[in-house]
Motif scaffolding. Structure first.
Motif, mmCIF file in Angstrom:
data_model
loop_
_atom_site.group_PDB
_atom_site.id
_atom_site.type_symbol
_atom_site.label_atom_id
_atom_site.label_comp_id
_atom_site.label_asym_id
_atom_site.label_seq_id
_atom_site.Cartn_x
_atom_site.Cartn_y
_atom_site.Cartn_z
ATOM 1 N N PRO A 151 0.894 -1.210 0.598
ATOM 2 C CA PRO A 151 -0.106 0.175 -0.045
ATOM 3 C C PRO A 151 0.827 1.114 0.007
ATOM 4 N N GLU A 152 2.080 1.496 0.725
ATOM 5 C CA GLU A 152 2.827 2.516 0.882
ATOM 6 C C GLU A 152 3.022 2.918 -0.672
ATOM 7 N N LEU A 153 3.636 1.799 -0.870
ATOM 8 C CA LEU A 153 4.037 2.169 -2.779
ATOM 9 C C LEU A 153 2.958 2.741 -3.448
ATOM 10 N N VAL A 154 1.623 1.893 -3.578
ATOM 11 C CA VAL A 154 0.589 2.757 -4.449
ATOM 12 C C VAL A 154 -0.251 4.788 -3.291
ATOM 13 N N ARG A 155 0.204 4.431 -2.789
ATOM 14 C CA ARG A 155 -0.026 5.856 -1.955
ATOM 15 C C ARG A 155 0.882 6.750 -2.245
ATOM 16 N N ASN A 156 1.847 6.478 -2.133
ATOM 17 C CA ASN A 156 3.037 7.448 -2.508
ATOM 18 C C ASN A 156 2.660 7.847 -4.155
ATOM 19 N N GLN A 157 2.660 7.104 -5.504
ATOM 20 C CA GLN A 157 1.429 7.467 -6.376
ATOM 21 C C GLN A 157 0.479 8.174 -6.821
ATOM 22 N N SER A 158 -0.008 8.505 -5.630
ATOM 23 C CA SER A 158 -1.469 9.010 -5.744
ATOM 24 C C SER A 158 -0.889 10.195 -5.371
#
Length: 231
Positions: A151-158
């Motif tokens: 989730p932290e990787l997707v969060r950073n993209q968003s």
């Protein structure tokens, strides 16, 4: 006052400026029983009927708040349960609450992919006709991600797109799930985690969180119930 309920969205439609775009992402994974899922949906409806939430919408600006509800589980199980709805006043808030109350559970079981929920929610913001002065994704859940992209990787993209990701954790099974959300899920300026001790507390927690999200109340105002994003 017109209300826009967009069951059939089409590309190329005219854009609508709003004060806030808000996705409410509701956990429908295996860990969530029928009763617990119902308490989440009833809690959302209850919150939008509350005068303090309606007041927060009125104070936020003249353009209103566009809200959608999604249900999510694993990386391949997400669905828009309540399509984008524009709320500007008590009447439209009550109409939205009635729709939420009548919305069935579309997803039954599956793993927990918080990253998948964030990615899907971000996509819904990209394809709707609203342009929000602020954009917020609200992830509700009681468990840690166990499937799909971290989730932290997707969060950073968003968050690079200007989206704030907040969390509402239900700490009934994992008393430290709020700390997990703080570290791996929430992000963006002013991001925070609101906690509910049990699913029975979900509605009250949702109301408090909506008031802060919609009104832009500083999250440090209630340190006993709010977890700040790591600096």
């Amino acid at each position: 006052m017109p209300v826009f309920f967009l069951e059939n969205r089409a590309f190329g439609q005219e854009t609508i400026q709003v004060d806030l775009e808000l996705v409410l992402a509701v956990d429908a994974s295996t860990s969530v029983s029928a009763q617990e899922f119902d308490l989440q949906m009833r809690g959302i409806a209850q919150a939008f009927r509350d005068p303090s939430v309606v007041q927060a919408i009125a104070v936020a600006g003249d353009r209103g708040v566009a809200v959608a509800v999604i249900q999510w589980a694993n990386n391949l199980l997400q669905k828009v349960a309540v399509d984008w709805f524009l709320i500007r006043d008590q009447e439209s808030a009550a109409q939205f609450a009635d729709i939420v109350d009548e919305t069935p559970r579309y997803i039954f079981g599956g793993g927990t992919s918080i990253g998948g929920a964030i990615l899907y929610s971000t996509r819904q913001m990209e394809i709707n006709p609203f342009i929000g002065a602020r954009k917020v994704i609200d992830i509700s859940g009681d468990g840690r991600s166990n499937q799909g992209a971290p989730p932290e990787l997707v969060r950073n993209q968003s968050t690079t797109q200007g989206i704030v990701i907040n969390g509402l954790t239900i700490n009934n099974e994992d008393p430290f799930i709020d700390r997990y959300y703080e570290k791996f899920v929430i992000g963006g300026t002013g991001a925070f985690v609101q906690t509910a001790t049990t699913y029975e507390d979900f509605g009250a927690a949702m109301k408090e969180k909506l008031i802060k999200e919609i009104g832009g109340v500083p999250v440090a105002a209630k340190p006993n119930k709010i977890k700040l994003a790591s600096q």
